[in-house]
Design a protein around this motif. Structure first.
Motif, mmCIF file in Angstrom:
data_model
loop_
_atom_site.group_PDB
_atom_site.id
_atom_site.type_symbol
_atom_site.label_atom_id
_atom_site.label_comp_id
_atom_site.label_asym_id
_atom_site.label_seq_id
_atom_site.Cartn_x
_atom_site.Cartn_y
_atom_site.Cartn_z
ATOM 1 N N ILE A 1 11.869 -24.837 33.933
ATOM 2 C CA ILE A 1 13.057 -24.159 34.444
ATOM 3 C C ILE A 1 13.298 -24.499 35.912
ATOM 4 O O ILE A 1 14.416 -24.827 36.314
ATOM 5 N N ASP A 2 12.244 -24.448 36.719
ATOM 6 C CA ASP A 2 12.403 -24.766 38.140
ATOM 7 C C ASP A 2 12.781 -26.229 38.349
ATOM 8 O O ASP A 2 13.454 -26.569 39.328
ATOM 9 N N GLY A 3 12.347 -27.094 37.442
ATOM 10 C CA GLY A 3 12.616 -28.521 37.597
ATOM 11 C C GLY A 3 13.967 -28.960 37.078
ATOM 12 O O GLY A 3 14.440 -30.050 37.424
ATOM 13 N N THR A 4 14.613 -28.134 36.246
ATOM 14 C CA THR A 4 15.857 -28.578 35.614
ATOM 15 C C THR A 4 17.077 -27.717 35.911
ATOM 16 O O THR A 4 18.208 -28.201 35.811
ATOM 17 N N ILE A 5 16.880 -26.457 36.280
ATOM 18 C CA ILE A 5 18.031 -25.567 36.421
ATOM 19 C C ILE A 5 18.022 -24.767 37.716
ATOM 20 O O ILE A 5 19.074 -24.366 38.208
ATOM 21 N N ALA A 6 16.851 -24.498 38.299
ATOM 22 C CA ALA A 6 16.782 -23.674 39.508
ATOM 23 C C ALA A 6 17.604 -24.314 40.622
ATOM 24 O O ALA A 6 17.497 -25.512 40.881
ATOM 25 N N MET A 7 18.429 -23.499 41.296
ATOM 26 C CA MET A 7 19.342 -24.055 42.287
ATOM 27 C C MET A 7 19.447 -23.165 43.516
ATOM 28 O O MET A 7 19.148 -21.970 43.456
ATOM 29 N N VAL A 8 19.857 -23.781 44.610
ATOM 30 C CA VAL A 8 20.043 -23.079 45.880
ATOM 31 C C VAL A 8 21.387 -23.498 46.456
ATOM 32 O O VAL A 8 21.899 -24.572 46.141
ATOM 33 N N PRO A 9 21.979 -22.671 47.301
ATOM 34 C CA PRO A 9 23.242 -23.073 47.932
ATOM 35 C C PRO A 9 23.039 -24.298 48.832
ATOM 36 O O PRO A 9 22.027 -24.413 49.528
ATOM 37 N N VAL A 10 23.988 -25.190 48.803
ATOM 38 C CA VAL A 10 23.937 -26.361 49.681
ATOM 39 C C VAL A 10 23.921 -25.883 51.130
ATOM 40 O O VAL A 10 24.771 -25.089 51.539
ATOM 41 N N GLY A 11 22.941 -26.336 51.904
ATOM 42 C CA GLY A 11 22.831 -25.960 53.306
ATOM 43 C C GLY A 11 21.878 -24.818 53.578
ATOM 44 O O GLY A 11 21.537 -24.557 54.727
ATOM 45 N N ALA A 12 21.425 -24.131 52.511
ATOM 46 C CA ALA A 12 20.524 -22.993 52.714
ATOM 47 C C ALA A 12 19.122 -23.427 53.112
ATOM 48 O O ALA A 12 18.397 -22.683 53.773
ATOM 49 N N ILE A 13 18.733 -24.636 52.716
ATOM 50 C CA ILE A 13 17.418 -25.172 53.056
ATOM 51 C C ILE A 13 17.609 -26.511 53.737
ATOM 52 O O ILE A 13 18.392 -27.350 53.272
ATOM 53 N N THR A 14 16.913 -26.720 54.835
ATOM 54 C CA THR A 14 17.017 -27.964 55.585
ATOM 55 C C THR A 14 15.627 -28.545 55.788
ATOM 56 O O THR A 14 14.639 -27.979 55.316
ATOM 57 N N THR A 15 15.529 -29.657 56.473
ATOM 58 C CA THR A 15 14.236 -30.303 56.716
ATOM 59 C C THR A 15 13.804 -30.078 58.162
ATOM 60 O O THR A 15 14.587 -30.314 59.093
ATOM 61 N N ASP A 16 12.576 -29.614 58.342
ATOM 62 C CA ASP A 16 12.036 -29.426 59.686
ATOM 63 C C ASP A 16 11.851 -30.799 60.332
ATOM 64 O O ASP A 16 11.118 -31.641 59.808
ATOM 65 N N PRO A 17 12.499 -31.073 61.473
ATOM 66 C CA PRO A 17 12.426 -32.410 62.083
ATOM 67 C C PRO A 17 11.025 -32.781 62.571
ATOM 68 O O PRO A 17 10.699 -33.968 62.657
#
Length: 267
Positions: free
Chosen positions: A159-175
């Motif tokens: 389920i986490d690999g195929t359907i779990a989703m987050v809003p675009v922009g809610a998670i970013t990459t720590d530089p």
């Protein structure tokens, strides 16, 4: 009224279960289990040193259900996150981390086989002999036994690999660290955007609009100011967000079975 949630359904923050229950459509947590989790999950968070604990959802079994929680050190997109399960809201056990061979073996279990609710229950499956290879002299070498807690872990992984989703922009990459982290500047999605697949992405970064087109139903619940996206492929999976805030989440409550008739449900 708006829910006082942190990003996602932070299981150690205030209002931790209300939005998930509203999004799913009913209260899937008993008062006793809810009260127990308010004590046990903060303890689990402290014991493992997690940044946050999340309520992942519930897998329904015949004799008992499995409540699932997720612990993260950075964000939900990280590979180091841990999953836990329990039936009473108190006695949490860490879920197995199934490898590819275990996932393949688990796929041999009949799709319509209901979870029993007994974590120690054993399933017996027979591995296929790879094409071009000779079968072993001892047929028992092809037999694999899987306990139900491992099967549950495979379902959660799927389920986490195929359907779990987050809003675009809610998670970013720590530089500096190069790891995915919660975006503290994320201000949320507008109401129209929160109902659009283009505003959501899978945990692997793929666009939800490309992967899940036609398999989700969106709805805005005005009385709770909550945008909800429900899956037709995985009945019981719901993603949700409070428009114009950083409050969002996803949850799965079901028997761990995909909709085999999905083709007939699509427009």
């Amino acid at each position: 009224s708006r829910y006082r949630l942190r990003a996602m359904t932070d299981a150690t923050g205030p209002g931790m279960f209300d939005a998930a229950c509203t999004a799913v459509g009913y209260n899937f947590i008993s008062p006793e289990v809810r009260a127990a989790m308010k004590v046990s999950l903060p303890c689990l968070k402290k014991e493992y040193g997690f940044k946050k604990m999340y309520l992942w959802g519930k897998l329904k079994g015949m004799s008992a259900d499995y409540y699932i929680a997720t612990g993260v050190f950075h964000s939900l997109k990280e590979s180091e996150k841990k999953y836990f399960y329990c039936s009473d809201g108190v006695n949490w056990a860490q879920m197995a981390e199934p490898d590819d061979a275990t996932v393949a073996a688990c796929a041999k279990i009949p799709a319509n086989a209901a979870l029993t609710g007994d974590a120690s229950f054993q399933y017996t499956v027979v591995k296929e002999v790879p094409q071009g290879e000779e079968p072993p002299e001892n047929e028992d070498d092809l037999v694999v036994k899987l306990t139900e807690d491992v099967r549950a872990a495979c379902i959660v992984k799927d389920i986490d690999g195929t359907i779990a989703m987050v809003p675009v922009g809610a998670i970013t990459t720590d530089p500096k660290l190069g790891v995915p982290i919660d975006n503290t500047t994320f201000g949320g999605l507008s109401q129209p955007a929160s109902l659009a697949l283009t505003s959501w992405e899978l945990l692997n970064g793929a666009s939800a609009s490309h992967q899940l087109v036609g398999s989700l139903k969106s709805k805005y619940i005005a009385s709770h100011d909550l945008a909800v996206l429900r899956s037709l492929h995985w009945p019981g999976f719901t993603a949700f967000a409070t428009p114009n805030t950083s409050k969002w989440g996803y949850c799965y409550v079901g028997d761990g079975q995909k909709n085999a008739d999905i083709a007939f449900c699509l427009p």
